[in-house]
Design a protein around this motif. Structure first.
Motif, PDB file in Angstrom:
ATOM      1  N   SER A  19       0.851  -1.186   0.000  1.00 50.34           N
ATOM      2  CA  SER A  19       0.000   0.000   0.000  1.00 50.34           C
ATOM      3  C   SER A  19       0.893   1.245   0.000  1.00 50.34           C
ATOM      4  N   GLU A  22       2.386   1.670   3.480  1.00 50.75           N
ATOM      5  CA  GLU A  22       3.489   0.748   3.767  1.00 50.75           C
ATOM      6  C   GLU A  22       4.768   1.202   3.075  1.00 50.75           C
ATOM      7  N   ARG A  43      -2.601  -0.132  -6.734  1.00 45.23           N
ATOM      8  CA  ARG A  43      -3.843  -0.700  -6.200  1.00 45.23           C
ATOM      9  C   ARG A  43      -5.081  -0.146  -6.900  1.00 45.23           C
ATOM     10  N   LYS A 141       4.637  -9.604  -0.414  1.00 46.95           N
ATOM     11  CA  LYS A 141       3.600 -10.242   0.386  1.00 46.95           C
ATOM     12  C   LYS A 141       2.388 -10.467  -0.512  1.00 46.95           C
ATOM     13  N   ASP A 142       2.464 -11.533  -1.302  1.00 43.94           N
ATOM     14  CA  ASP A 142       1.475 -11.766  -2.352  1.00 43.94           C
ATOM     15  C   ASP A 142       0.086 -12.082  -1.797  1.00 43.94           C
ATOM     16  N   GLU A 143       0.027 -12.917  -0.768  1.00 47.64           N
ATOM     17  CA  GLU A 143      -1.235 -13.322  -0.168  1.00 47.64           C
ATOM     18  C   GLU A 143      -1.087 -13.309   1.343  1.00 47.64           C
ATOM     19  N   GLU A 144      -2.194 -13.454   2.041  1.00 49.85           N
ATOM     20  CA  GLU A 144      -2.152 -13.413   3.500  1.00 49.85           C
ATOM     21  C   GLU A 144      -1.309 -14.548   4.074  1.00 49.85           C
ATOM     22  N   LYS A 145      -1.395 -15.747   3.482  1.00 51.88           N
ATOM     23  CA  LYS A 145      -0.712 -16.919   4.025  1.00 51.88           C
ATOM     24  C   LYS A 145       0.529 -17.336   3.242  1.00 51.88           C
ATOM     25  N   TRP A 146       0.782 -16.718   2.076  1.00 52.26           N
ATOM     26  CA  TRP A 146       1.925 -17.104   1.248  1.00 52.26           C
ATOM     27  C   TRP A 146       2.659 -15.870   0.748  1.00 52.26           C
ATOM     28  N   TRP A 147       3.966 -15.812   1.034  1.00 54.99           N
ATOM     29  CA  TRP A 147       4.799 -14.704   0.581  1.00 54.99           C
ATOM     30  C   TRP A 147       5.899 -15.220  -0.340  1.00 54.99           C
ATOM     31  N   GLN A 158       8.101 -19.375  -2.856  1.00 55.08           N
ATOM     32  CA  GLN A 158       6.957 -19.133  -1.983  1.00 55.08           C
ATOM     33  C   GLN A 158       7.171 -19.804  -0.618  1.00 55.08           C
ATOM     34  N   VAL A 161       3.426 -18.286   5.500  1.00 54.36           N
ATOM     35  CA  VAL A 161       3.611 -17.257   6.520  1.00 54.36           C
ATOM     36  C   VAL A 161       3.543 -17.806   7.953  1.00 54.36           C
TER      37      VAL A 161
END
Length: 267
Positions: A19, A22, A43, A141-147, A158, A161
Motif C-alpha cells: 500500500s 506501507e 492498487r 507479500k502476495d497473499e495473506e498466508k503465502w509470501w 513461496q 507465513v
C-alpha cells in the motif's frame, strides 16, 4: 552520491502489492537518504505499478503505466510522465542519471527480514524450502498466508507465513531503538538523531486546526499531496508516525509534511 544497484535484478527493487502507507513507512526510515526507492503494484490501476522514491523529507509516488502500443501479443511499453521505455530496467537506468523531482535513483530500499520457526520442505517447485532458524528476505507479500522470499543463497520462492516470524534483525523501530506506538490523537516526544528533529510533547484532539508556516508546492505526479501557502488554515485529521500528516484544505483531502504547519492555540 553514485547509484548502487542492478536494474536488471527485479528482486532488489520490486516489493509487490504494498500500500502507499506501507511504502511510506519503509522509505521514511531515518537511516535512509534521498534516492532510495522501490516499485510496488498499483492498487487503483490493475497492471500498472508505482515508483516510490524518498525525496528529501517526503516520499513521491510516480505511476508507471503499462501501455500496449501495437496489436495484441506485441510487447508493452512503460510510460512515466512523458517518458516511455521498453521495460522497467530501462526506466530505472534512465533515472539513475536523470532527476525525478529532486533526486535521481540511488539504491533500492532494504528488505524486511524474517526467521523460520519450523522446517519447511516445500511441496511444489515454486516453494522455497528452509530450515528452522534460517533468515529470509521478504520479496513480496502476495497473499495473506503465502509470501515470496529469498534465502541467503539467492534462491527465490513461496513460503508459508505461519512458518516464520519477524527476525530480531528487524525488531528495532525504524526510528532507532525506541519503541513507537501507533499515533492517533496524541504524539509523544521522541528524538530522531539522523534527522536532528524533535517532536515535542503535546496532546491534540483531532481534528484540529493548524496554520501553514511554510509554502509547499507538491510534485505534479502525486495527486494525494496538498499544496500549502503560508497563513492558510488546514484541518489536521491524522498524524502519521512517518511525519506525513493528513488533512483538509480548501475542501480537498490530502497529505502534507508536519514540518509545514503549526497548531493554533485555540484548538
Amino acid at each position: 552520491m553514485a547509484s548502487d544497484f542492478d536494474a536488471e535484478n527485479k528482486y532488489s527493487w520490486y516489493f509487490g502489492p504494498l500500500s502507499r502507507e506501507e511504502a511510506n513507512d519503509i522509505l521514511m526510515a531515518p537511516s535512509l537518504d534521498s534516492g532510495v526507492f522501490l516499485i510496488r503494484d498499483s492498487r487503483t490501476m490493475r497492471g500498472d505499478c508505482v515508483l516510490c522514491v524518498r525525496e528529501d523529507a517526503k516520499v513521491s509516488h510516480y505511476i508507471i503505466n503499462k501501455v500496449q502500443m501495437g496489436p495484441s501479443g506485441s510487447l508493452p511499453r512503460y510510460r512515466i510522465g512523458d517518458q516511455e521505455f521498453t521495460d522497467i530496467p530501462s526506466l530505472l537506468n534512465f533515472y539513475k542519471k536523470h532527476y525525478l523531482d529532486t533526486t535521481s535513483l540511488i539504491k533500492p530500499a532494504p528488505r524486511e527480514k524474517i526467521r523460520a520457526k519450523y522446517d519447511f520442505n516445500g511441496q511444489d517447485e515454486d516453494d522455497l524450502p528452509f530450515l528452522r532458524g534460517e533468515i529470509l528476505e521478504v520479496i513480496s507479500k502476495d497473499e495473506e498466508k503465502w509470501w515470496t522470499c529469498r534465502n541467503s543463497q539467492g534462491k527465490v520462492g513461496q513460503i508459508p507465513v505461519p512458518y516464520v516470524e519477524k527476525s530480531a534483525i528487524d525488531n528495532r523501530s525504524q526510528f532507532g531503538n525506541r519503541y513507537l506506538a501507533p499515533l492517533s490523537t496524541t504524539m509523544y516526544m521522541y528524538d530522531i538523531d539522523c534527522y536532528s528533529l524533535k517532536y515535542f510533547l503535546f496532546k491534540v484532539k483531532l481534528p484540529a486546526k493548524a496554520v501553514v508556516i511554510q509554502d509547499r508546492i507538491p510534485n505534479a505526479y502525486d495527486k494525494t499531496q496538498l499544496k500549502l501557502l503560508v497563513n492558510e488554515i488546514i484541518m489536521v485529521t491524522k498524524m502519521n508516525v512517518n511525519g506525513q500528516w493528513e488533512g483538509i484544505l480548501n475542501d480537498k483531502n490530502g497529505i502534507f509534511p508536519f514540518t509545514h504547519v503549526r497548531f493554533l492555540e485555540d484548538h
